[in-house]
Structure formats: C-alpha cells, structure tokens
Write an enzyme that holds these catalytic residues in place. Sequence first.
Site, PDB file in Angstrom:
ATOM      1  N   HIS A  66     129.066  44.580  78.352  1.00 26.61           N
ATOM      2  CA  HIS A  66     127.764  43.931  78.177  1.00 26.61           C
ATOM      3  C   HIS A  66     126.643  44.957  78.007  1.00 26.61           C
ATOM      4  O   HIS A  66     125.638  44.665  77.352  1.00 26.61           O
ATOM      5  CB  HIS A  66     127.476  43.008  79.359  1.00 26.61           C
ATOM      6  CG  HIS A  66     128.140  41.675  79.240  1.00 26.61           C
ATOM      7  ND1 HIS A  66     127.466  40.483  79.348  1.00 26.61           N
ATOM      8  CD2 HIS A  66     129.437  41.341  78.996  1.00 26.61           C
ATOM      9  CE1 HIS A  66     128.314  39.474  79.190  1.00 26.61           C
ATOM     10  NE2 HIS A  66     129.516  39.973  78.983  1.00 26.61           N
ATOM     11  N   ASP A  67     126.797  46.130  78.581  1.00 22.14           N
ATOM     12  CA  ASP A  67     125.802  47.182  78.375  1.00 22.14           C
ATOM     13  C   ASP A  67     125.867  47.700  76.942  1.00 22.14           C
ATOM     14  O   ASP A  67     124.851  47.774  76.249  1.00 22.14           O
ATOM     15  CB  ASP A  67     126.034  48.328  79.361  1.00 22.14           C
ATOM     16  CG  ASP A  67     124.984  49.433  79.235  1.00 22.14           C
ATOM     17  OD1 ASP A  67     123.792  49.097  79.065  1.00 22.14           O
ATOM     18  OD2 ASP A  67     125.351  50.615  79.303  1.00 22.14           O
ATOM     19  N   VAL A  70     124.604  45.514  73.803  1.00 24.46           N
ATOM     20  CA  VAL A  70     123.167  45.251  73.665  1.00 24.46           C
ATOM     21  C   VAL A  70     122.425  46.584  73.606  1.00 24.46           C
ATOM     22  O   VAL A  70     122.248  47.259  74.614  1.00 24.46           O
ATOM     23  CB  VAL A  70     122.641  44.393  74.831  1.00 24.46           C
ATOM     24  CG1 VAL A  70     121.134  44.182  74.702  1.00 24.46           C
ATOM     25  CG2 VAL A  70     123.355  43.051  74.872  1.00 24.46           C
ATOM     26  N   ASP A  74     123.561  52.430  77.180  1.00 25.46           N
ATOM     27  CA  ASP A  74     122.394  53.165  77.668  1.00 25.46           C
ATOM     28  C   ASP A  74     121.946  52.752  79.065  1.00 25.46           C
ATOM     29  O   ASP A  74     120.861  53.119  79.512  1.00 25.46           O
ATOM     30  CB  ASP A  74     121.224  52.992  76.689  1.00 25.46           C
ATOM     31  CG  ASP A  74     120.842  51.520  76.491  1.00 25.46           C
ATOM     32  OD1 ASP A  74     121.425  50.648  77.171  1.00 25.46           O
ATOM     33  OD2 ASP A  74     119.963  51.243  75.647  1.00 25.46           O
ATOM     34  N   SER A  76     120.825  50.057  80.036  1.00 25.03           N
ATOM     35  CA  SER A  76     119.677  49.142  80.048  1.00 25.03           C
ATOM     36  C   SER A  76     119.971  47.890  80.865  1.00 25.03           C
ATOM     37  O   SER A  76     119.060  47.266  81.414  1.00 25.03           O
ATOM     38  CB  SER A  76     119.272  48.769  78.618  1.00 25.03           C
ATOM     39  OG  SER A  76     120.349  48.183  77.909  1.00 25.03           O
ATOM     40  N   PRO A 164     129.220  37.930  72.856  1.00 17.82           N
ATOM     41  CA  PRO A 164     129.992  36.749  72.466  1.00 17.82           C
ATOM     42  C   PRO A 164     129.581  35.513  73.262  1.00 17.82           C
ATOM     43  O   PRO A 164     129.322  35.593  74.465  1.00 17.82           O
ATOM     44  CB  PRO A 164     131.436  37.154  72.806  1.00 17.82           C
ATOM     45  CG  PRO A 164     131.428  38.642  72.825  1.00 17.82           C
ATOM     46  CD  PRO A 164     130.070  39.029  73.339  1.00 17.82           C
ATOM     47  N   THR A 243     149.538  36.637  86.922  1.00 17.08           N
ATOM     48  CA  THR A 243     149.305  37.945  87.564  1.00 17.08           C
ATOM     49  C   THR A 243     147.804  38.232  87.545  1.00 17.08           C
ATOM     50  O   THR A 243     147.347  39.129  86.824  1.00 17.08           O
ATOM     51  CB  THR A 243     150.079  39.068  86.844  1.00 17.08           C
ATOM     52  OG1 THR A 243     149.710  39.072  85.450  1.00 17.08           O
ATOM     53  CG2 THR A 243     151.579  38.864  86.971  1.00 17.08           C
ATOM     54  N   ASP A 248     148.027  43.825  83.139  1.00 16.48           N
ATOM     55  CA  ASP A 248     149.269  43.852  82.370  1.00 16.48           C
ATOM     56  C   ASP A 248     149.063  43.124  81.046  1.00 16.48           C
ATOM     57  O   ASP A 248     147.937  42.855  80.653  1.00 16.48           O
ATOM     58  CB  ASP A 248     150.417  43.241  83.181  1.00 16.48           C
ATOM     59  CG  ASP A 248     150.084  41.836  83.689  1.00 16.48           C
ATOM     60  OD1 ASP A 248     149.274  41.146  83.030  1.00 16.48           O
ATOM     61  OD2 ASP A 248     150.624  41.427  84.734  1.00 16.48           O
TER      62      ASP A 248
END
Length: 321
Positions: A66-67, A70, A74, A76, A164, A243, A248
Amino acid sequence: MERFSLRFVLMMVSIILTSSICQAQLSPTFYDQSCRNALSKIRSSVRTAIARERRMAASLIRMHFHDCFVHGCDASILLEGTSTIESERDALPNFKSVRGFEVIDKAKSEVEKVCPGIVSCADIIAVAARDASEYVGGPKWAVKVGRRDSTAAFKALANSGELPGFKDTLDQLSGLFSKKGLNTRDLVALSGAHTIGQSQCFLFRDRLYENSSDIDAGFASTRKRRCPTVGGDGNLAALDLVTPNSFDNNYYKNLMQKKGLLVTDQVLFGSGASTDGIVSEYSKNRSKFAADFATAMIKMGNIEPLTGSNGEIRKICSFVN
C-alpha cells in the site's frame, strides 16, 4: 525543427539517466558502512511482533504494498494527519485496515539508538516485509535499500484508484499493475501474499451470497457462518482456511477449487486468461512461486523511490521533521 528534435532527444536521455541513477542508489549494501546493525535491529523487532501476533506478518507485507502503490515506496503511508497533512491512513482502502504502524515505530526507535538519522522509514517498511515473509516460512530476498522518506502524504491519490478495489476485474488489476511497471506474473505472484492473513466480512460478503458459478458451494456455506447477510462487517476470516499461518502455495490450490475468498483472488483463475496457467504452475511448484514472489517484491520495492537529496530521513516515522 532539427534544434527542437535535438532538445527532445537530450531531454529523454536526461530522464533515462536520472532514472538509472535512482536505481543505482538503491543497494542491499547501502547501510554496510553507515549503520551495519540496521537490518538486524529491524529483523529483531519484526520477529518479536509476529511471535506475539502471527497475523502481523501479512499486515507488514500489505503495508509495503500500500505504501509503494501510492506515490512510490516513500513511507508516506506512515504519516499521521496534521493541519498540513491529510493522512493516507484515512484513505478508504487503508482506513482501519492497514496495520502494523507500531511495529515500524518500534523498529525505527531501535535503529535510532545505534544510528540516529541514518535509516529511512521507507527502508524499514521494505525490510520488515521481507523479514515477515521469512518468519512465516516464505521466501527471503536481498532488499535494496537507500530510499528516503517523503515530506507529504497523498490521501487523494490513495482514494483515486491507485490501490486495487475489492471488486476489481482482472483487466482492472492488470492495468493497475502495468501502470506500476509490474507484469501479469508479478500480479499473480504478489496476490499469493494472501496465503496468509485475514479479511473483513464486508469485503467478501457479496461473493458469498451472489450464488455465482465461480465459488464452491461448500466453501461459501462455511464462510457464511462468520459473515451474515446483515451485520458483522468487521468479522475476520482467514484468506486461506487450510494453512492460514504458513506462507505456502495453498492459496493457488484454493483458487483452482473455486475457494478464493475475495473477488480479486478468484478472478486470477477460471476465465481462460493467461493467469490461469500461472496459478496452475504455482499450485504445483511452491519453489517457483517463492522465487517469483521474491522477484516481484524487489520490483515493487523499486517503484519511484526517493533517493539522493530528495525527501528526508524522518526522526519519527509518523511525522515529518
């Protein structure tokens, strides 16, 4: 006209060279001289956190994703809101969803004790994701470090489709990943991070109750117990029931049985697209999945890093200096 063409060519060469320099400044050995204990300090903090809560491994990998998606890798995403900063933490894809901030803060404080002002928060996120994968049985890779931290957050960008959506189609996912320099194999490999972790009911409820042909009936019935038609939005369910705490290739076996929990999981298999073959390959070959996941994580970690004199090295990850 010739003068214009020459200027254009020179400009393009400059852009290419600048990009190459940025990549060259990221290196697995970046801190070998300036802070040789940095990576071990981060690793210790990550292992302690996951030993306390196994789910944290998935959370740290997801934070890195997620960093990077966007405005690049960095850090942010770590910035809290202030009078001048609208935090990405409050963006819809992140709100009460992205977690693990305290783990990054702890790792940063430990590193600051031995090397103040040297190691960026962006690098700590990247290294923490690798260490999290390794701790739960996933692949390990050489993290290229040398990133610097942003001095701004990008909430509006985080809300504008850079991440997404939980109902995205395969074409939408492929387009988004391509925009970030990642190909179809990277998309399928990185989605395999869902071999661990949990999701909230409201993100997969519609998939359970739409009686679609792309979901196993028994699987849907089992999942409905924790996700009613009304209420329970925040109820958690393991992305992989078989699992749930091991990194895996069972995630891909689930997809082939129509047992992907999220819409964005199941779209990877069953439509006859090129992703079908990759899912099938990974379901049979755990080593190939692990190798491709590591490669994709390295590529993702190279999305628009701040290097050189750009950005800063934050003293506290949640605030600019």
